[in-house]
Write an enzyme that holds these catalytic residues in place. Structure first.
Site, short mmCIF file in Angstrom:
data_model
loop_
_atom_site.label_atom_id
_atom_site.label_comp_id
_atom_site.label_asym_id
_atom_site.label_seq_id
_atom_site.Cartn_x
_atom_site.Cartn_y
_atom_site.Cartn_z
N VAL A 104 0.38 -1.05 -0.16
CA VAL A 104 0.08 0.10 0.08
C VAL A 104 1.03 1.70 -0.52
CG1 VAL A 104 -1.75 1.65 1.66
CG2 VAL A 104 -2.09 -1.37 0.62
N ARG A 127 12.15 -0.49 7.73
CA ARG A 127 12.67 -1.63 9.07
C ARG A 127 14.60 -0.98 8.28
NH1 ARG A 127 10.32 -4.91 12.96
NH2 ARG A 127 8.32 -5.55 12.32
N LYS A 147 -7.09 -1.59 10.31
CA LYS A 147 -8.47 -1.59 10.61
C LYS A 147 -8.05 -2.18 12.12
CE LYS A 147 -8.48 -5.74 7.84
NZ LYS A 147 -6.83 -5.10 7.06
N GLY A 179 -11.36 -0.55 1.72
CA GLY A 179 -10.31 -0.13 0.89
C GLY A 179 -10.96 0.44 -0.26
N ILE A 196 -13.68 2.10 -1.04
CA ILE A 196 -14.57 2.77 -1.60
C ILE A 196 -15.27 3.70 -0.12
CG2 ILE A 196 -16.68 1.36 -1.68
CD1 ILE A 196 -16.00 -1.61 -1.39
N GLY A 231 -3.73 -14.53 -5.56
CA GLY A 231 -3.61 -13.33 -4.69
C GLY A 231 -4.12 -11.91 -4.25
N GLU A 277 -3.87 -14.49 1.49
CA GLU A 277 -2.73 -15.28 1.85
C GLU A 277 -2.16 -16.35 1.71
OE1 GLU A 277 -0.97 -12.41 2.95
OE2 GLU A 277 -2.21 -10.81 2.98
N LYS A 295 -13.21 -4.46 10.48
CA LYS A 295 -14.00 -3.68 10.15
C LYS A 295 -14.72 -3.45 10.62
CE LYS A 295 -11.47 -5.24 6.20
NZ LYS A 295 -11.34 -6.20 4.93
#
Lengths: 439, 439
Positions: free
Chosen positions: A16, A47, A107, A136, A138, A189, A192, A207
């Site tokens: 992001v 990092r 979140k 996201g 919206i 994708g 995870e 959320k």
């Protein structure tokens, strides 16, 4: 148009974060035009500052030393896109303490510590913008705070996790098994390697906590949201539900009842012709029912690099433009300004149910099943019993039942009674059927 | 919480106005809580102050004398819900001239004179809020201005007229004729006795002009929008389109092309599984494609007393809360700050087409039709020819053709050539098939 730049410090430069850098770079002229001043990322806290990130930003701006970010007096807005609750929570606190506005997509942090952080921001005269934390790209939160704010919100129903919706859509449209649909989501994708946070419903619950606090004007955390996931779902039920005209969705549900608020995430059947049922693949949507506006729905990409960056950068523009801090100060609509509320567990809520039993194909079995339901005060709406594959009596066959409205408590006792019947194999599957409000 | 009231003057007290009065009355405590001060309607300008309106507001506050409203020094916000361009436009000008913020639901006025009015507001240091002018209760404009503002908007596709969508839904789902569906819409209160403004596409064109100015950052009026309506539609085409997997919608289309902006309202076929195709009955929706966010859609009631009042009162709260005037002053995103743009007519746009001809059922006719299309450089994607009802040769039978992409100019010349063929009766029907962008 040549005002001095608005300086930003970025925490995190993962997927992001790189999207945010990219957007601010490629849209620089347009944003400068819209704001009257350019936006400049002057420090990025990561990092490993030496890592190759392929972003249009000089490597000298990257640092692993928080002091370098927080001591940079030029920075007026800190944008947190790192995620995580403990270490990053401390960074967010420090940003607010030092009098910087915060834009965050986090979140988990807000669902757990929102009230404390908003209250800290208020004491320091700064604001928190958090559109990217839910849904996201919206603009759900903007709609709730500034578009539907004339309403008493009665209920919200959200498809808030793209991974789950992708998997359920696959199961619905291709009769895929859960495991295969999950593998497809991972390959595409959308999931995870460890999909637990998504498929358990925990992500959607976080959320929902944020959305509910704005929609209902109450103070809640993710602990106030009960959640079930999709990981236990059998594709047979997706299939039988479709036969009956329903689509399976993982819904985040917030409903105002006379006794209090219901907040839950659970797989539900919704009618195939509902707008929410049409939300396919990794798309998200939130249906909001307001007492004046009726039904509204907001639809789009609930995750992904650029959709999420779209919301983060929109927040940056709105904070930099000065109006959002004013709204934060003047409108009493923020999580720290709400009171706790009475919550009611699902056991008291009346809904319709889908039940699937594996029953012995023998005389009298339907009577015993109907009897067990009747004893719990539950009446049947429909029964679907197919012939046993071999057409022989004495085999177990699936019996699919839909009920009229019943409380979850009554249903739990009926399920217990059904499981005890000799003619019923194993635990019956029980899924709520959600009748969305008229609106 | 006991700040002095924010005083409002209302112009018009028809359906929407009564909804505004009702909402401000019943939600008074909640709004006072959200704003920190109560909102008070102190004057209402109407033609007949003595009429019985059944609203919770003392009759002494009604007046037919504009001076009584404009000279009331307590009033800081004037809310215009009367509609109309000339007389009401002068009232809106006077409101701005006198230093009052304006909240308006008046799409005709803004689509025609928006730039002048916004510029006047800016000179006077006040703002115009206008969420209710487009999409009724759906916070479309808030989404464009404050939620998707990080994006370069590439296209918008709207179902912006509930009357037309109600009629088309009836025609699609019940095979009703246009006239019968219109009569049903009138009986259900979704269409006026004179439905021209709606069914001609003019209403949607006004809304598109306002939406396009915000979405694309350009200065346009309703004269820049070409429009066709649904009044000429034949239910046969709705039926054949459905056979081919399409749903007929009246779409308001804004698309950025290399040569300029296309702005048009026209009946179009969209794929049945598109989100927009699922928008049924009197509901409205706007799909927005942004370069970062991808596809987003906003759905809800586009008209009606309380949905429209929801947007008007939301605007009142946002103006009264002080943040909206700040956004109006600080963000350079408003109609008066945009430049005119190059517009391109539909003739240069490439799209797919649906064609229906009544052709003689005789040897060689298909070859002549394909030849006429080929001569215009148009290739066929599919042909649907049913047998003539009596199964006899020499009768006219419907031939339904879909084409690959072609310009409107090429299609116009092909239609002309087809109409001249002896074996084709009357003018062929030609409807564009809209492939919505991937997003």
């Amino acid at each position: 148009v040549a005002n001095s730049p608005i300086c930003i410090g970025l925490i995190g430069c993962g997927t992001v974060g790189r999207g945010v850098v990219k957007l601010l770079h490629e849209m620089r002229d347009a944003y400068t035009q819209r704001l009257g001043a350019p936006i400049e990322i002057v420090k990025v806290l990561v990092r490993d500052p030496a890592a190759n990130r392929d972003v249009p930003l000089d490597r000298s701006r990257f640092t692993s030393n928080p002091d370098e970010l927080f001591n940079d007096e030029r920075i007026s807005i800190i944008v947190e896109v790192a995620g995580g609750v403990d270490r990053i929570g401390d960074h967010v606190r420090r940003a607010l303490e030092s009098g910087r506005h915060v834009v965050t997509a986090n979140k988990s942090l807000l669902a757990k510590h929102g009230v404390e952080l908003f209250s800290l921001a208020r004491r320091k005269g700064v604001c928190i913008a958090f559109e990217a934390s839910c849904g996201g790209g919206i603009p759900i939160l903007a709609a709730l705070k500034f578009g539907l704010n004339a309403n008493r919100i009665q209920s919200v129903y959200g498809i808030l996790n793209g991974t789950c919706n992708f998997i359920l859509t696959e199961m619905t449209e291709t009769d895929a098994l859960y495991e295969d649909a999950l593998a497809d989501a991972q390959a595409a994708g959308f999931a995870e390697a460890d999909p637990t946070l998504d498929v358990s419903g925990a992500d959607a619950a976080q959320k929902l906590a944020i959305i509910a606090s704005l929609a209902f004007g109450v103070s809640v955390t993710d602990k106030d949201v009960t959640h079930e996931g999709i990981d236990g779902l059998d594709s047979d039920d997706v299939y039988y539900g479709a036969e009956l005209g329903y689509v399976m969705k993982l819904l985040a549900i917030g409903e105002k009842h006379a006794g209090g608020l219901v907040l839950r995430v659970a797989p539900c059947f919704v009618y195939a012709d509902e707008a929410l049922a049409q939300v396919r693949g990794s798309f998200n949507a939130l249906s909001v029912f307001g007492h004046a506006v009726g039904h509204t729905m907001f639809y789009g990409h609930g995750a992904g690099q650029m959709p999420t960056a779209s919301s983060v950068v929109s927040d940056i523009l709105n904070v930099a433009g000065g109006w959002y801090p004013q709204a934060f100060e003047r409108m009493r609509i923020w999580p720290d300004q709400h009171q706790p509320t009475a919550l009611i567990g699902p056991e008291g809520v009346r809904t319709r149910y889908y039940l699937r039993l594996e029953a012995l194909d023998e005389p009298g079995v339907m009577g015993r099943i109907a009897g067990a339901l009747g004893a719990a005060g539950i009446s049947l709406a429909s029964i679907l019993q197919t012939e046993s594959p071999e057409g022989e009596a004495g085999e177990h066959v699936p019996v699919v039942i839909t009920t009229h409205h019943a409380t979850e408590k009554a249903m739990a006792s009926a399920v217990k009674a059904l499981a005890k019947l000799d003619s019923v194999a194993a635990e019956p599957v029980c899924i709520r059927i959600l009748d969305l409000p008229e609106g």
